[in-house]
Design a protein around this motif. Structure first.
Motif, PDB file in Angstrom:
ATOM      1  N   ALA A  49      35.514  31.354  33.414  1.00  0.00           N
ATOM      2  CA  ALA A  49      35.504  31.581  34.851  1.00  0.00           C
ATOM      3  C   ALA A  49      34.145  32.111  35.293  1.00  0.00           C
ATOM      4  CB  ALA A  49      36.599  32.566  35.244  1.00  0.00           C
ATOM      5  N   THR A  50      33.827  31.876  36.544  1.00  0.00           N
ATOM      6  CA  THR A  50      32.643  32.471  37.155  1.00  0.00           C
ATOM      7  C   THR A  50      33.124  33.595  38.065  1.00  0.00           C
ATOM      8  OG1 THR A  50      31.436  30.375  37.101  1.00  0.00           O
ATOM      9  CG2 THR A  50      30.636  32.069  38.625  1.00  0.00           C
ATOM     10  N   VAL A  51      32.666  34.817  37.789  1.00  0.00           N
ATOM     11  CA  VAL A  51      33.138  35.978  38.535  1.00  0.00           C
ATOM     12  C   VAL A  51      31.931  36.709  39.104  1.00  0.00           C
ATOM     13  CG1 VAL A  51      34.543  38.070  38.465  1.00  0.00           C
ATOM     14  CG2 VAL A  51      35.057  36.190  36.899  1.00  0.00           C
ATOM     15  N   MET A  52      32.016  37.058  40.374  1.00  0.00           N
ATOM     16  CA  MET A  52      30.903  37.766  41.000  1.00  0.00           C
ATOM     17  C   MET A  52      31.412  38.774  42.018  1.00  0.00           C
ATOM     18  SD  MET A  52      29.458  34.779  43.527  1.00  0.00           S
ATOM     19  CE  MET A  52      29.636  33.524  42.249  1.00  0.00           C
ATOM     20  N   LEU A  53      30.613  39.788  42.228  1.00  0.00           N
ATOM     21  CA  LEU A  53      30.876  40.787  43.257  1.00  0.00           C
ATOM     22  C   LEU A  53      29.831  40.571  44.343  1.00  0.00           C
ATOM     23  CD1 LEU A  53      32.766  43.319  43.685  1.00  0.00           C
ATOM     24  CD2 LEU A  53      30.819  44.686  42.939  1.00  0.00           C
ATOM     25  N   ARG A  54      30.314  40.380  45.588  1.00  0.00           N
ATOM     26  CA  ARG A  54      29.397  40.087  46.676  1.00  0.00           C
ATOM     27  C   ARG A  54      29.430  41.218  47.695  1.00  0.00           C
ATOM     28  NH1 ARG A  54      27.191  35.351  47.796  1.00  0.00           N
ATOM     29  NH2 ARG A  54      28.795  34.175  46.645  1.00  0.00           N
ATOM     30  N   GLY A  55      28.242  41.769  48.009  1.00  0.00           N
ATOM     31  CA  GLY A  55      28.153  42.855  48.961  1.00  0.00           C
ATOM     32  C   GLY A  55      28.071  42.362  50.393  1.00  0.00           C
TER      33      GLY A  55
ATOM     34  N   ASP B 261      25.155  49.995  45.476  1.00  0.00           N
ATOM     35  CA  ASP B 261      25.176  50.862  46.643  1.00  0.00           C
ATOM     36  C   ASP B 261      26.621  51.181  47.029  1.00  0.00           C
ATOM     37  OD1 ASP B 261      24.884  52.161  49.047  1.00  0.00           O
ATOM     38  OD2 ASP B 261      23.646  50.608  49.990  1.00  0.00           O
ATOM     39  N   GLU B 262      26.982  52.448  46.950  1.00  0.00           N
ATOM     40  CA  GLU B 262      28.370  52.842  47.209  1.00  0.00           C
ATOM     41  C   GLU B 262      28.686  52.994  48.698  1.00  0.00           C
ATOM     42  OE1 GLU B 262      28.042  56.161  44.732  1.00  0.00           O
ATOM     43  OE2 GLU B 262      28.628  55.091  42.911  1.00  0.00           O
ATOM     44  N   SER B 263      27.680  52.824  49.551  1.00  0.00           N
ATOM     45  CA  SER B 263      27.928  52.917  50.986  1.00  0.00           C
ATOM     46  C   SER B 263      28.328  51.573  51.584  1.00  0.00           C
ATOM     47  CB  SER B 263      26.671  53.440  51.702  1.00  0.00           C
ATOM     48  OG  SER B 263      25.616  52.484  51.623  1.00  0.00           O
ATOM     49  N   GLN B 264      28.230  50.512  50.787  1.00  0.00           N
ATOM     50  CA  GLN B 264      28.593  49.184  51.269  1.00  0.00           C
ATOM     51  C   GLN B 264      30.020  48.814  50.858  1.00  0.00           C
ATOM     52  OE1 GLN B 264      26.058  45.848  51.242  1.00  0.00           O
ATOM     53  NE2 GLN B 264      24.193  47.021  50.819  1.00  0.00           N
ATOM     54  N   THR B 265      30.504  47.718  51.424  1.00  0.00           N
ATOM     55  CA  THR B 265      31.786  47.159  51.002  1.00  0.00           C
ATOM     56  C   THR B 265      31.514  45.848  50.268  1.00  0.00           C
ATOM     57  OG1 THR B 265      32.078  46.053  53.132  1.00  0.00           O
ATOM     58  CG2 THR B 265      33.098  48.229  52.854  1.00  0.00           C
ATOM     59  N   TYR B 266      32.466  45.430  49.443  1.00  0.00           N
ATOM     60  CA  TYR B 266      32.273  44.263  48.581  1.00  0.00           C
ATOM     61  C   TYR B 266      33.558  43.442  48.511  1.00  0.00           C
ATOM     62  CZ  TYR B 266      28.301  47.067  46.956  1.00  0.00           C
ATOM     63  OH  TYR B 266      27.155  47.811  46.890  1.00  0.00           O
ATOM     64  N   VAL B 267      33.405  42.189  48.073  1.00  0.00           N
ATOM     65  CA  VAL B 267      34.561  41.368  47.715  1.00  0.00           C
ATOM     66  C   VAL B 267      34.295  40.777  46.335  1.00  0.00           C
ATOM     67  CG1 VAL B 267      35.290  40.815  50.060  1.00  0.00           C
ATOM     68  CG2 VAL B 267      33.634  39.337  48.894  1.00  0.00           C
ATOM     69  N   LEU B 268      35.347  40.638  45.556  1.00  0.00           N
ATOM     70  CA  LEU B 268      35.249  40.009  44.248  1.00  0.00           C
ATOM     71  C   LEU B 268      35.643  38.548  44.406  1.00  0.00           C
ATOM     72  CD1 LEU B 268      34.886  40.746  41.113  1.00  0.00           C
ATOM     73  CD2 LEU B 268      37.370  40.514  41.040  1.00  0.00           C
ATOM     74  N   GLU B 269      34.833  37.655  43.878  1.00  0.00           N
ATOM     75  CA  GLU B 269      35.097  36.227  43.964  1.00  0.00           C
ATOM     76  C   GLU B 269      35.267  35.653  42.566  1.00  0.00           C
ATOM     77  OE1 GLU B 269      31.943  34.490  46.207  1.00  0.00           O
ATOM     78  OE2 GLU B 269      32.342  35.688  47.998  1.00  0.00           O
ATOM     79  N   ILE B 270      36.289  34.821  42.387  1.00  0.00           N
ATOM     80  CA  ILE B 270      36.596  34.226  41.088  1.00  0.00           C
ATOM     81  C   ILE B 270      36.679  32.715  41.250  1.00  0.00           C
ATOM     82  CG2 ILE B 270      38.261  34.111  39.187  1.00  0.00           C
ATOM     83  CD1 ILE B 270      39.271  36.891  40.111  1.00  0.00           C
ATOM     84  N   LEU B 271      35.944  31.998  40.432  1.00  0.00           N
ATOM     85  CA  LEU B 271      36.002  30.538  40.394  1.00  0.00           C
ATOM     86  C   LEU B 271      36.424  30.121  38.989  1.00  0.00           C
ATOM     87  CD1 LEU B 271      35.474  27.710  41.600  1.00  0.00           C
ATOM     88  CD2 LEU B 271      33.086  27.948  40.826  1.00  0.00           C
ATOM     89  N   LEU B 272      37.591  29.510  38.851  1.00  0.00           N
ATOM     90  CA  LEU B 272      38.087  29.090  37.540  1.00  0.00           C
ATOM     91  C   LEU B 272      37.482  27.749  37.141  1.00  0.00           C
ATOM     92  CD1 LEU B 272      41.884  30.015  37.824  1.00  0.00           C
ATOM     93  CD2 LEU B 272      39.945  31.461  37.168  1.00  0.00           C
ATOM     94  N   ARG B 273      37.585  27.426  35.867  1.00  0.00           N
ATOM     95  CA  ARG B 273      37.078  26.139  35.385  1.00  0.00           C
ATOM     96  C   ARG B 273      37.761  24.972  36.083  1.00  0.00           C
ATOM     97  NH1 ARG B 273      37.607  26.270  28.968  1.00  0.00           N
ATOM     98  NH2 ARG B 273      39.680  27.020  29.609  1.00  0.00           N
TER      99      ARG B 273
ATOM    100  N   VAL C 127      33.908  57.317  45.302  1.00  0.00           N
ATOM    101  CA  VAL C 127      33.166  58.216  44.408  1.00  0.00           C
ATOM    102  C   VAL C 127      34.163  59.227  43.848  1.00  0.00           C
ATOM    103  CG1 VAL C 127      31.261  59.838  44.188  1.00  0.00           C
ATOM    104  CG2 VAL C 127      31.072  57.905  45.770  1.00  0.00           C
ATOM    105  N   THR C 128      34.642  58.940  42.662  1.00  0.00           N
ATOM    106  CA  THR C 128      35.662  59.777  42.021  1.00  0.00           C
ATOM    107  C   THR C 128      35.095  61.150  41.675  1.00  0.00           C
ATOM    108  OG1 THR C 128      36.595  57.778  41.042  1.00  0.00           O
ATOM    109  CG2 THR C 128      37.303  59.884  40.105  1.00  0.00           C
ATOM    110  N   PRO C 129      35.800  62.230  42.015  1.00  0.00           N
ATOM    111  CA  PRO C 129      35.335  63.572  41.628  1.00  0.00           C
ATOM    112  C   PRO C 129      35.288  63.723  40.111  1.00  0.00           C
ATOM    113  CG  PRO C 129      37.034  63.696  43.327  1.00  0.00           C
ATOM    114  CD  PRO C 129      37.014  62.276  42.849  1.00  0.00           C
ATOM    115  N   GLU C 130      34.500  64.675  39.658  1.00  0.00           N
ATOM    116  CA  GLU C 130      34.383  64.958  38.229  1.00  0.00           C
ATOM    117  C   GLU C 130      35.695  65.521  37.674  1.00  0.00           C
ATOM    118  OE1 GLU C 130      31.902  64.363  36.268  1.00  0.00           O
ATOM    119  OE2 GLU C 130      30.140  64.122  37.548  1.00  0.00           O
ATOM    120  N   ILE C 131      35.877  65.339  36.379  1.00  0.00           N
ATOM    121  CA  ILE C 131      36.963  66.022  35.670  1.00  0.00           C
ATOM    122  C   ILE C 131      36.519  67.465  35.467  1.00  0.00           C
ATOM    123  CG2 ILE C 131      38.286  66.157  33.517  1.00  0.00           C
ATOM    124  CD1 ILE C 131      37.973  63.121  33.275  1.00  0.00           C
TER     125      ILE C 131
END
Length: 381
Positions: free
Chosen positions: A69-75, A98-110, A124-128
């Motif tokens: 598969a072709t997998v990408m994260l697009r901002g 950049d954590e201030s932006q939003t993204y979508v994950l795109e998947i293209l199968l064979r 941004v997960t707080p520390e343990i």
């Protein structure tokens, strides 16, 4: 997300276990659900996305990896971050974004089928704050503490366990067919120190706003019963803490309920769980949940001495002994030749070895049950 598959198969197995045989015609598409699972770290820590397919009940495999598969994260600004195929349906993400932006994950199968996620906002997960263990009469409880905030109120924890595994009987000797004699093992042939690693199937959730100041104090991650193999010598657990969006909590709660209550015909089927992935071609149904954010981790070690008395005993090795009758030099090839019986203790006459007391390989070789390779992260006491 192998959990989704187990739930699906469990429910179908339950329905098929009634007294009256019933073989429904299940559409092939229902057995070819695409399963997507991943929490992608936004600060460069290696993280994984897993793509797989459900399989027919008659299949010996529990899942079918989705390869090629072709997998990408697009901002939102058009930047594209490709995931690298690792194998077995695993796609690796290792980028600082950049954590201030939003993204979508795109998947293209064979096959040409396309899938996309809903809009993903990094958390941004707080520390343990703390992590450790408590010993009580029932065993050992491993815990972590954290504090939520306005951006991260809901948490998902996963973990990976690793522990030293020893055989019941240890021996430094090996029969070498090249020289038809017994000799000391080399470092590469050692079989008395191994490591077992398992990834948790558990779904551990918590909402910090339920507590004062949003402090989640000593949340139990795993409970290890007294005498469990995992603390036969030294145990390590890597806890991963992940902040999740409030809208995603329902998915994980339904999945957790189905996992713990598998087989109930009143539980929602996996196909009804949904998630935040959708198909663009309306062909293959899809189940899955992808999140984006910072993964916080803490490694905790527990030594047997820290929790003694532990008294680990594995009943499958109760018959493991070193035989009283030695194998003498002329018998080495006959007795030790096929490897199922091994030299355990030497028989000395003066300063000369004249034979060996034997034992079974299954009692002396930890590589039959675990890996002899020391993990890179492992720290000794």
């Amino acid at each position: 997300m192998g959990r989704v598959l187990l739930v699906f198969l469990g429910i179908m197995g339950f329905l098929g276990s009634c007294r009256t045989p019933y073989d429904p015609e299940i559409p092939a598409t229902e057995l070819r659900i695409l399963v997507v699972e991943g929490y992608l770290d936004t600060e460069g820590k290696a993280s994984e996305l897993k793509l797989s397919r459900t399989v027919p009940l008659s299949s010996e495999a529990s899942m079918l990896p989705e390869l090629g598969a072709t997998v990408m994260l697009r901002g939102q600004n058009g930047q594209q971050f490709d995931l690298t195929e690792k194998g077995d349906g695993i796609y690796l993400f290792e980028r600082n974004i950049d954590e201030s932006q939003t993204y979508v994950l795109e998947i293209l199968l064979r096959s040409g089928e396309r899938f996309t996620s809903e809009e993903l906002k990094p958390i941004v997960t707080p520390e343990i704050l703390d992590g450790g263990f408590l010993r009580d009469e029932d065993g050992v409880e491993v815990f972590v503490s954290t504090q939520g905030n306005a951006e991260a109120d809901d948490f998902l924890w996963t973990y990976e366990e690793t522990w030293i595994y020893r055989p019941r009987i240890r021996t430094t000797w090996i029969y070498d067919p090249q020289i038809r004699d017994v000799r000391l093992r080399t470092e590469g042939e050692q079989n008395s120190l191994c490591f077992k690693t398992e990834t948790s199937p558990d779904i551990i959730l918590e909402t910090s706003s339920r507590f004062q100041d949003q402090v989640v104090f000593q949340r139990t991650i795993v409970e290890i019963p007294v005498g469990d193999e995992r603390i036969m010598e030294r145990y390590s657990i890597l806890v991963s803490q992940k902040g999740i969006a409030s809208k995603d909590v329902q998915f994980w709660e339904i999945l957790k309920k189905n996992t713990e209550d598998i087989g109930s015909i009143f539980s929602p089927l996996p196909s009804l769980i949904g998630g935040n992935i959708k198909g663009l071609d309306n062909q293959t149904p899809v189940i899955g949940q992808v999140s984006l954010g910072v993964i916080r981790q803490k490694r905790i070690y527990v030594n047997r001495n820290d929790v003694a008395p532990w008294n680990y005993i594995d009943p499958q090795f109760n018959d493991c002994v070193i035989a009283e009758n030695p194998v003498m030099i002329p018998e080495y090839t006959t007795v030790f030749g096929n490897g199922s019986i091994v030299p355990a203790r030497e028989l000395m006459v003066g300063t000369t070895i004249v034979g060996f007391f034997p034992s079974s390989r299954r009692c002396t070789d930890c590589t039959l049950y675990a890996s002899p390779v020391r993990p890179e992260f492992w720290e000794d006491n």
